[in-house]
Structures are given as structure tokens and as C-alpha cells.
Design a protein around this motif. Structure first.
Motif: not given
Length: 790
Positions: A483-485, A487-495, A551-556, A559-563
Motif C-alpha cells: 500500500n505504499q506504491c 505515496t507522494y514520496k514513492t511517486l516523486s522518487l519514480i519521477d 498493469g501499472l500497479i499490482n493488487a497489493s 510494485m509499480a512497473p516503469v516501462l
């Protein structure tokens, strides 16, 4: 010790030739049973067999395989129109029918099928009242002018231009994920059948003057390779014919020629039969093995015939000639074939199932040759004998061959040995220089297994040129706690990760759930560009991701795949992406997000390249270790082993240099070639040195010894090397590029292994002083027939 060996050989000799009828009966039964099995061998291919299943990246991919199903093994079907654009009723009707046809194909994962006609492809827009949307093709679509105008509007709103619709609006794409198991049969997916279905049910049925069908994907590559195997069979037949003609010209005995060809083909048939009994088939990457088995069979068969001819020349009866030939060559032949078989099994260290199956197939084939060409052939020859014309031809050729033998024998003298060794050293340095430039992986865009002008590669080039999303996708999995995929912190790091990766050479674009969140915020704020970004408010982020595409996030939400879309899957491109991901992970990996490699077809390719790079050196160490140990056991001399092995090492280095010069990368298709070349090349050295050892035991000096070896077996070695090289050289014209590459490399290795055995073995023997301390004569003895030299 030698007396014990002689007794053992005499026992084996008596056992074989006193029970000839029994052996023939056993062979006949074997032939019937294995022929029946051989005709049932089927072409096969599997996506999972092509990948190193235990490699770290592949394990990570398999962990999330369900979530990433659409990014794994899939086919892409491009439907192109010759009209101005796709927004006409006839094209849309054809696209609908093709989508439906693909939907019902066996092996297609129907839940992941995507085209503008499938309900999982939707459009969305922002209005004063919020988001509205629907399927791109409305339920009441009739193909009227107003429907087509609405369709164009929906396509533009869907964001699928460049993804499912061509950038020039003249084609549409159908993406069909595949399952490894055909749910209708419960068996592994038959790629040949799937490729045939695509050709018959899609391309042939729907391609017209106005519509062009293009297909890309692993399944289509394999299908084209299997179709090309029919032409490979023609090359195999051509090689058989060439070998038969050259063999007859060599021995001038139709009976000997036919028996060598039959026993060698018998070995191939038995090998295929055993493979079928073990549950294996023939895949595009092991199609060369039957020819290699045939080549090895011919190589040893020629030595047997050559020895029988020499015995017949001395006046031996057909029974005694066959028995003495068997006695003289059994030890050398067995050593060579055991070296081949165990050497091929060293390919098992490579964690790629298709290569392991190739190793099993080659080892089984060589083991069968021990029976067919070392035992069956002498038994058959003991009944039929050689023609008198063959003995007469040998008498005449002995005189004609004196100059050739004399020329090669010079390399056993100090002057010419020094020239040969210095030349070999120079060539070795050049080979080492170029071998350092040898690359791992594919060096061409598209499918390097096929010709650049093949239909598949032309289809792939069209897709790359007309769509924004590449067919080469590298997927990095951003892993978090549950349930953390988002969050702003996660998305900011992925960005931040996306920005870094986007600036790596070879990267076209990078997409992830971050882009969905940005677009959602943008849409919820009346399309204002200043809102196109990540919002720090978690409730706003949640709202922006209310409808995340599958396919961009999993059920839990862990995990968020970066394509990562790449220009190609060349080795340099993949290495750059891997290095970039690792560098970012090392710098930011302690902030709650782990960037894990890798999925997607390009990610799997990167994992395969890593395994191949690691395995190539390990494989060579194993194959040479096996050959060295077996030669040491047979000849009981380190100097002898060096004389046999060093020419092979030189050829291996030169082969790697040749691959670098010709732009042939080390990959699944080419990695086994060098090991196979070593396995066949060792035969030359062992046969020559067995005769050298025989002459030295009689007290002859090195020059006379080597002259004797050349007269007894050198011509057969030269014949074998040239004949096999001519046979595999025909592969250069194969429509399958990797088989053309194999043909080129094997031709080179056959020739250089042969020359290395004939030139470097005597030079190395002089260097290591493998001789008696007698004065080396400067002239050949006066006897006109080389059989009397010893």
C-alpha cells in the motif's frame, strides 16, 4: 602398461569380429525402432526455454509475471490501410474481424488482448462536471459518417495515437499476450502452429490490395525460423550430396562411399529417435546438430576407410583389412569421440534450456557414432571390402601425393617449424586483439536471427517508424511496502528515476503510474498545464489515480512497473540502461523504493546477455579441461597434449576475432559454435598423433615419423576438413541469418583446425622435442610409396 592395453584391444577386437552376425542383428533392430521414433520428432520452441530461468532478473520477472503478462511474450499485429487514414467503414470492419479472429486463437491471453475494438481501451476527457469517458468504439457503432467522426475524436482523446494507432493514422495495432500453455490442449504452446494460424487466418485471409498485415513478436520469429528449417533441410541434403561426391573422388570405391554415408546418416536417424524417446524435439537453435553428427560420423568413417585401404594395399584380405583398421584406430577414435561427447556436455553449464538441449542432442549423437562408425562400419567393410580400383587409385595417388606430404613434412624440421610457430604467434596476437572487440548479445535491430530484408524485419521496421512506443521494452519494477506504491514520496522518487533513465542514449521514452497521476491532476483542474505534475496532497494523488490502467500497479500496491521504451535491443543499449538503473538504485535505494531489474523483452534480453557473458569463458574452460584430461590419459604425455591442444586454442581465438570483425555477437545461437568446433577439431589432432606415437615407438625420428603419419592419416584429415567446410559453407545462403553465421564460423573452424593439425602439430613437436635423438634426414626416403617410409 602398453602390453595390458594391447591385450585389452585384442579382447575387444575378438569380441567385435567374432560376433559380427549378432552385432548386425542388433543394429538392424535398433535401426527399425529408432527410425520409427525419428519420424515422430517434431519442431518445437518455447519462450521459457530461451531465457535463463535461474538468473536474478528472470526470477524477479517471474515473481510478477501475472501483473506483467502484457509486457512479456506477446505478438503485435499491425493492420495498415492504403487509404488516407483508418477512419473508414471498410477498414474498421476488417480491424474488428481481425481482432475477433485473434481473440479466439489458441494460446492468446484473451484478458490482455488490446486494440481500439476491445473494451479495455477507453477514452477520457475533462468537462466542467469532471471526467467523462467510455470505450473508443461505442456500443452502437455502425460505421456511418457520424460514427467515424466520433471514432476519430475518441481515438484522439484516448491517448492511443502512437500506441494502438499509427502516428500517421494509416494503421492500427492489435497486441495479443500469449500463454505458455495452450488452455485447449493443456500442452505447451505450439509456436509453429500459432505462426501458421497467423498466416492462414490473418495475413492470407485479410490482406488485400488496400490492407497490409504486419506481424512482430517472439512467436512470429520462431515461426519464421521453423519455416526456414525446410530450406535448411535442402542445404543438409546438398551437403550430403557434396560429401558423397568428394568421398568417392577420394577413395574411388562406390561401396566404401555408400557405407560411410549410410552409417553416418544412420547415426543421425538414431540420434533423432533417441531424442524423441526422451521427449525432446528439434528447435531452431539445434537444427545444426544433425549435420554436426553427420559430419563427425563422416570424419571418423573416412579414417576407417583410409586405414582399410592401406591394409588392402599391403595385401590383406577384406576381413583382415577391416580387423586391422579397427585395431589400429579404435583407441584414437574412442578417445576423440569421448572427448567430443563429454566436451559437448560442458554446454550444460549454461543456464539456458535451449542450449542444454543442444548439448544433450550433440552428446547423444556422438555416443551413437561410437557404435555406428567405429564398430558397424568396420563390420560391414569386413563383408564387402574395398574395390580393386580403390587400391589401384591409392597406389597412383601415393606417388602423386609425395610432393604434398613432403611439403607438410617440412614443418617437422627446425627451419620450417620456427616459421610456422612465429607465424602462429603473430596470428594469435592479431586474433587476441580483435577478440577483445567481440560483443555480447544482438548487434542489429529487429530480429538478428533473420535477414535484414526478411519480411519480419521489414514489419518490425515499419512499426518502429510509425509508432511512438518501441517493440523493445525494458521494465524496471519499483518495489515498496504494501500500500505504499502511490505515496507522494514513492511517486516523486519514480519521477526522478524516469528523468535519469530518459537521458540515457538509446531510450525513447519512459512511462509509469507517475504519468497517470500527472494527467489525472491535470484533468481534474480543467486542463491547466500548471497542474500537470505530482501533488503533495495524498488525497489528490488518490483521486488522480482513481482509474489506473491495468498493469501499472499490482493488487497489493507494492510494485509499480516503469516501462522504458528503447530504440533497439542492441548490447550497448541494454548495458547503458542496466548501468543507469544500478547507479540510481545505489544512490537512492535506501529511501523506501527498490528499483528491481528486469522484465519486458529487452529486460529478458539483458539477463540473457549477462548469463552468456559469464558462461562463455566457463564453457571454454570446461571443454578444454575435458579434452586435455582425456588426451593426457590416452597419450600419457604433457608435451603431446600441448601439441594437440594449442592449435585448437589458436583456432578458438581466431574464431572470436572473426566474430568481432564480421559483427556477429555472442548470443544463444552462436555461443555453442566454438565448443562444437573444438569438439570436431580435436579429432584431427588425435588421429595424427596416434600415428606419430606409433612411428616413434618403432624408433623413428620426428621427420620420418611425421611423414609416416601424413601418409597414413594426413590425407584423410585434409579431406575431412575440406569436405566438411564445403558442406557447411552452403549454409551461408540460408534465409536464417544465424545459421548463415554458424555456417561461416564452422567453415572457418573446420579449415583452420585442419591446417593447425597438419602444420602446427609437427612444429610444436619439434619445439617440445617430442622425438628420438636421431639425426633428422633432409630428404624423403627413395621409396615411391609412402607406406614404406616407416
Amino acid at each position: 602398461m602398453s602390453q595390458i592395453q594391447d591385450n585389452q584391444m585384442s579382447l575387444i577386437e575378438r569380441f567385435v569380429f567374432n560376433a559380427r552376425p549378432l552385432f548386425l542383428a542388433i543394429f538392424s533392430i535398433m535401426l527399425v525402432i529408432l527410425c520409427f521414433q525419428a519420424v515422430q520428432v517434431k519442431p518445437e520452441a518455447s519462450f521459457t526455454k530461451m531465457i535463463p530461468s535461474d538468473q536474478e532478473y528472470i526470477s524477479n520477472f517471474l515473481k510478477y509475471r501475472q501483473e506483467l503478462a502484457s509486457l512479456g511474450n506477446s505478438i503485435r499485429i499491425v493492420v495498415e490501410t492504403s487509404d488516407e487514414n483508418i477512419f473508414n467503414a471498410d477498414f474498421q470492419e476488417a480491424l474488428k474481424q481481425i481482432s475477433d479472429e485473434v481473440f479466439f486463437m489458441p494460446g492468446v491471453d484473451r484478458t490482455g488482448l488490446k486494440s481500439i475494438w476491445t473494451p479495455n481501451v477507453r477514452w477520457a476527457e475533462v468537462t466542467e462536471e469532471g471526467f467523462i469517458g467510455g470505450t473508443v468504439i461505442p456500443d452502437d457503432f455502425k460505421g456511418t459518417d457520424s460514427d467515424l467522426v466520433l471514432l476519430k475524436t475518441n481515438v484522439l482523446k484516448s491517448g492511443q495515437v502512437g500506441t494502438l494507432v499509427g502516428n500517421n493514422f494509416r494503421s492500427a495495432l492489435i497486441i495479443a499476450p500469449l500463454q505458455d500453455i495452450n488452455p485447449e490442449t493443456g500442452e505447451k504452446l505450439d509456436y509453429r502452429e500459432l505462426s501458421t494460424n497467423i498466416e492462414q487466418r490473418i495475413r492470407s485471409k485479410y490482406q488485400t490490395d488496400n490492407i497490409t498485415i504486419r506481424v512482430v513478436g517472439f512467436a512470429k520469429i520462431v515461426g519464421d525460423l521453423i519455416d526456414g528449417a525446410v530450406q535448411v533441410g535442402i542445404f543438409f541434403l546438398l551437403a550430403l550430396i557434396i560429401t558423397a561426391i568428394m568421398l568417392y573422388l577420394y577413395c574411388r570405391c562406390i561401396k566404401s562411399t555408400m557405407l560411410v554415408m549410410l552409417t553416418s546418416v544412420f547415426a543421425v536417424v538414431c540420434q533423432l529417435g533417441v531424442l524423441n524417446l526422451l521427449g525432446y524435439g528439434i528447435n531452431p537453435y539445434s537444427m545444426l546438430v544433425p549435420f554436426l553428427v553427420f559430419a563427425i560420423g563422416v570424419s571418423h568413417g573416412v579414417q576407417i576407410i583410409n586405414a582399410i585401404l592401406h591394409e588392402a594395399q599391403k595385401g590383406a584380405s577384406k576381413f583382415d583389412a577391416a580387423r586391422l583398421a579397427f585395431k589400429g584406430l579404435y583407441a584414437a577414435g574412442l578417445t576423440a569421440l569421448v572427448s567430443d561427447a563429454i566436451g559437448f556436455t560442458t554446454l550444460m553449464v549454461i543456464d539456458i534450456e535451449v542450449i542444454q538441449e543442444l548439448a544433450i542432442a550433440a552428446s547423444i549423437g556422438v555416443a551413437i557414432i561410437i557404435v555406428t562408425n567405429l564398430i558397424l562400419l568396420p563390420i560391414l567393410m569386413s563383408y564387402v571390402g574395398v574395390a580393386k580400383s580403390a587400391v589401384k587409385h591409392l597406389d597412383e595417388s601415393d606417388v602423386d601425393d609425395v610432393k604434398v606430404v613432403k611439403w607438410f613434412s617440412k614443418f617437422a624440421t627446425p627451419k620450417h617449424a620456427k616459421v610456422a610457430l612465429v607465424s602462429a604467434l603473430v596470428i594469435l596476437v592479431v586474433g587476441l586483439f580483435y577478440s577483445q572487440q567481440m560483443k555480447i548479445g544482438d548487434l542489429d535491430a529487429g530480429a538478428p536471427e533473420l535477414r535484414p530484408d526478411s519480411r519480419y524485419n521489414l514489419d518490425n521496421a515499419y512499426l518502429v517508424d510509425n509508432y511512438s512506443t518501441s517493440t523493445d521494452i525494458f521494465v524496471v519494477m519499483a518495489e515498496t511496502a504494501d500500500n505504499q506504491c502511490i505515496t507522494y514520496k514513492t511517486l516523486s522518487l519514480i519521477d526522478n528515476f524516469q528523468w535519469n533513465i530518459r537521458n540515457i542514449p538509446g531510450v525513447q521514452d519512459v512511462k509509469s503510474v507517475v504519468d497517470v497521476s500527472k494527467f489525472g491532476s491535470f484533468g481534474m483542474n480543467e486542463g491547466s498545464l500548471k497542474w500537470f505534475g505530482l501533488n503533495r496532497n495524498q488525497y489528490v494523488i488518490n483521486s488522480s489515480l482513481a482509474k489506473v490502467p491495468a498493469g501499472l500497479i499490482n493488487a497489493s500496491c507494492s510494485m509499480a512497473p516503469v516501462l522504458i521504451y528503447l530504440n533497439d535491443h542492441k548490447a550497448e543499449t541494454l548495458q547503458g540502461v542496466v548501468a543507469g538503473v544500478k547507479a540510481f538504485e545505489q544512490q537512492y535505494g535506501d529511501q523506501g523504493v527498490k528499483f528491481t531489474l528486469a522484465a519486458g523483452n529487452a529486460g529478458i534480453e539483458a539477463a540473457t546477455n549477462i548469463v552468456i557473458e559469464k558462461s562463455q569463458t566457463e564453457m571454454l574452460i570446461w571443454v578444454y579441461s575435458v579434452v586435455i584430461v582425456l588426451c593426457a590419459i590416452t597419450f600419457r604425455s604433457l608435451r603431446t597434449v600441448l601439441c594437440i591442444i594449442l592449435p585448437l586454442i589458436l583456432t578458438s581465438v581466431l574464431s572470436q576475432g572473426l566474430m568481432a570483425v564480421l559483427g556477429i555477437g555472442v548470443k544463444v545461437a552462436t555461443l555453442p559454435v566454438i565448443a562444437l568446433g573444438v569438439g570436431i577439431g580435436i579429432d584431427y589432432g588425435i588421429y595424427i598423433y596416434s600415428k606419430v606415437k606409433e612411428a616413434l615407438a618403432r624408433g623413428e625420428n620426428l621427420y620420418t615419423t611425421y611423414t609416416y603419419a601424413l601418409s597414413q592419416t594426413g590425407k584423410a584429415v585434409a579431406f575431412t576438413g575440406i569436405t566438411l567446410a564445403v558442406g557447411v559453407a552452403t549454409w551461408v545462403f540460408s534465409p536464417i541469418k544465424f545459421q548463415a553465421d554458424m555456417g561461416l564460423l564452422l567453415t572457418f573452424m573446420f579449415i583452420f583446425n585442419m591446417l593447425g593439425a597438419l602444420i602446427l602439430i609437427p612444429a610444436l613437436a619439434w619445439l617440445f622435442k617430442v622425438e628420438n635423438k636421431q639425426k633428422i634426414p633432409v630428404k624423403l626416403p627413395n621409396e615411391p610409396k609412402l607406406k614404406n617410409v616407416a
